[in-house]
Motif scaffolding. Structure first.
Motif, PDB file in Angstrom:
ATOM      1  N   ILE A   1      16.718  16.340  16.028  1.00 15.75           N
ATOM      2  CA  ILE A   1      17.708  15.836  15.072  1.00 15.75           C
ATOM      3  C   ILE A   1      17.456  16.509  13.741  1.00 15.75           C
ATOM      4  O   ILE A   1      16.322  16.558  13.261  1.00 15.75           O
ATOM      5  CB  ILE A   1      17.620  14.301  14.929  1.00 15.75           C
ATOM      6  N   GLU A   2      18.523  17.027  13.163  1.00 15.84           N
ATOM      7  CA  GLU A   2      18.400  17.763  11.907  1.00 15.84           C
ATOM      8  C   GLU A   2      19.331  17.164  10.850  1.00 15.84           C
ATOM      9  O   GLU A   2      20.215  16.347  11.162  1.00 15.84           O
ATOM     10  CB  GLU A   2      18.745  19.243  12.127  1.00 15.84           C
ATOM     11  N   ILE A   3      19.134  17.572   9.599  1.00 12.67           N
ATOM     12  CA  ILE A   3      20.006  17.128   8.515  1.00 12.67           C
ATOM     13  C   ILE A   3      21.449  17.545   8.802  1.00 12.67           C
ATOM     14  O   ILE A   3      21.709  18.645   9.292  1.00 12.67           O
ATOM     15  CB  ILE A   3      19.516  17.700   7.172  1.00 12.67           C
ATOM     16  N   ASN A   4      22.374  16.632   8.537  1.00 12.17           N
ATOM     17  CA  ASN A   4      23.831  16.766   8.765  1.00 12.17           C
ATOM     18  C   ASN A   4      24.246  16.449  10.197  1.00 12.17           C
ATOM     19  O   ASN A   4      25.453  16.435  10.489  1.00 12.17           O
ATOM     20  CB  ASN A   4      24.363  18.144   8.369  1.00 12.17           C
TER      21      ASN A   4
ATOM     22  N   ILE B   1      27.991   2.198  14.630  1.00 10.85           N
ATOM     23  CA  ILE B   1      28.435   2.895  13.427  1.00 10.85           C
ATOM     24  C   ILE B   1      27.913   4.325  13.463  1.00 10.85           C
ATOM     25  O   ILE B   1      26.758   4.563  13.821  1.00 10.85           O
ATOM     26  CB  ILE B   1      27.919   2.190  12.149  1.00 10.85           C
ATOM     27  N   LEU B   2      28.781   5.260  13.089  1.00 12.11           N
ATOM     28  CA  LEU B   2      28.352   6.658  12.995  1.00 12.11           C
ATOM     29  C   LEU B   2      27.685   6.903  11.645  1.00 12.11           C
ATOM     30  O   LEU B   2      28.184   6.469  10.610  1.00 12.11           O
ATOM     31  CB  LEU B   2      29.547   7.603  13.148  1.00 12.11           C
ATOM     32  N   PHE B   3      26.542   7.595  11.689  1.00 14.94           N
ATOM     33  CA  PHE B   3      25.825   7.967  10.473  1.00 14.94           C
ATOM     34  C   PHE B   3      25.612   9.476  10.443  1.00 14.94           C
ATOM     35  O   PHE B   3      25.537  10.124  11.492  1.00 14.94           O
ATOM     36  CB  PHE B   3      24.437   7.310  10.431  1.00 14.94           C
ATOM     37  N   ARG B   4      25.498  10.000   9.231  1.00 15.26           N
ATOM     38  CA  ARG B   4      25.108  11.390   9.047  1.00 15.26           C
ATOM     39  C   ARG B   4      23.709  11.434   8.448  1.00 15.26           C
ATOM     40  O   ARG B   4      23.413  10.702   7.504  1.00 15.26           O
ATOM     41  CB  ARG B   4      26.100  12.129   8.144  1.00 15.26           C
ATOM     42  N   VAL B   5      22.848  12.266   9.011  1.00 13.70           N
ATOM     43  CA  VAL B   5      21.483  12.412   8.508  1.00 13.70           C
ATOM     44  C   VAL B   5      21.525  13.211   7.208  1.00 13.70           C
ATOM     45  O   VAL B   5      21.993  14.348   7.190  1.00 13.70           O
ATOM     46  CB  VAL B   5      20.588  13.116   9.544  1.00 13.70           C
ATOM     47  N   ILE B   6      21.040  12.603   6.127  1.00 17.05           N
ATOM     48  CA  ILE B   6      21.058  13.310   4.842  1.00 17.05           C
ATOM     49  C   ILE B   6      19.664  13.699   4.369  1.00 17.05           C
ATOM     50  O   ILE B   6      19.510  14.503   3.446  1.00 17.05           O
ATOM     51  CB  ILE B   6      21.780  12.481   3.760  1.00 17.05           C
ATOM     52  N   ASP B   7      18.628  13.126   5.004  1.00 14.01           N
ATOM     53  CA  ASP B   7      17.256  13.493   4.654  1.00 14.01           C
ATOM     54  C   ASP B   7      16.328  13.073   5.783  1.00 14.01           C
ATOM     55  O   ASP B   7      16.658  12.159   6.561  1.00 14.01           O
ATOM     56  CB  ASP B   7      16.837  12.810   3.350  1.00 14.01           C
TER      57      ASP B   7
END
Length: 292
Positions: free
Chosen positions: A3-6, A18-24
């Motif tokens: 799993i990477e940022i974005n 719920i959908l989330f985006r990885v920001i950090d």
């Protein structure tokens, strides 16, 4: 797990609702942890990698379509509200259609500060569709108290939106403790700064808060509308529906709180406020130039 940022992910402990985006990505207590921003809800969260699932495009499309359908339904209902408001103003200005006046309308100007640039773009697109004059500023939640005063002086808005991401953490304290919230105290400070510029609730209308924000503190600080009475998540576009309704309500008319929130995506569990006057003003005559 790769799993990477974005990357777009879901939380297994919440059934990936719920959908989330990885920001950090950080190490917290020896565990690899992702900092997440909600894709459709104004929620910020931390989650260990073992609780995350990387969502494939088909799963993303399925969940996204459900939200888009709700957004369209809410927008259709809101457009009906705006049409009714316009007919009401037209009826009043033309003396029940007995007079043939050429008139024009000036809706209120909105200053929208958002901690999330992606959400800000979505909101600005919706403002444009509805016809609300707006200036959007991307500003981190922690910087809003420092920036709001100069921005008010620069843009002279009728309505301010202070939003972004927030979350309540049970491990940090009880729900009554504002320090148990990620960004609520910064929203409260920003509201107080704005109110020091314009104390009258009907001269400057303020919406403040995000997902699970400390509703009571925001109202006591001077917000007209805020989130979140039941500490639930609010949809990214909910602030737009609220302030746009105020923009198109005449300045002599009060906006009923239920009328404002009934067509939002979150409803009264996530949004609330106090009786507030509209900011729309009508003028005349409206002169058509030769070019028109």
């Amino acid at each position: 797990m790769n799993i990477e940022i974005n990357d777009v992910v879901g939380r297994l402990s919440y059934r990936c609702d719920i959908l989330f985006r990885v920001i950090d990505i950080r190490m917290i207590d020896g565990h690899k942890t992702a900092v997440l921003y909600g894709e459709d809800f104004r929620l910020i969260a931390d989650a260990p990698f073992h609780d995350l699932k990387k969502m494939d495009p088909r799963e993303q499309d399925r969940i996204t379509q459900e939200f888009r359908s709700k957004e369209e339904q809410s927008l259709d209902l809101f457009r009906q509200d705006i049409e009714l408001l316009k007919y009401k103003q037209e009826y009043r200005v033309t003396n029940a259609y007995r007079d043939d006046y050429n008139y024009f309308q000036v809706p209120g100007k909105v200053l929208h500060l958002d901690g999330d640039p992606s959400y800000l773009r979505k909101c600005l697109d919706l403002y444009e569709k509805i016809g609300v004059p707006v200036k959007g500023v991307h500003c981190s939640e922690t910087e809003m108290p420092n920036q709001i005063g100069s921005l008010i002086d620069k843009y002279r808005p009728n309505i301010i939106v202070l939003t972004g991401h927030d979350a309540y953490s049970k491990s940090k304290g009880a729900k009554a403790d504002i320090n148990a919230y990620r960004h609520s105290k910064y929203f409260v400070q920003a509201v107080r700064e704005a109110r020091s510029k314009s104390p009258h609730l009907d001269q400057l209308v303020i919406f403040a808060g995000a997902c699970q924000s400390h509703f009571e503190s925001l109202i006591h600080a001077g917000a007209n509308f805020a989130s979140s009475p039941s500490r639930v998540n609010i949809h990214a576009l909910d602030p737009v529906y609220i302030v746009a309704k105020i923009c198109f309500t005449g300045f002599k008319d009060s906006v009923n709180v239920w009328d404002v929130i009934r067509n939002t995506l979150t409803g009264d569990k996530g949004l609330g406020g106090i009786e507030t006057k509209g900011v729309l003003r009508t003028g005349m005559p409206y002169k058509i130039t030769e070019e028109e």
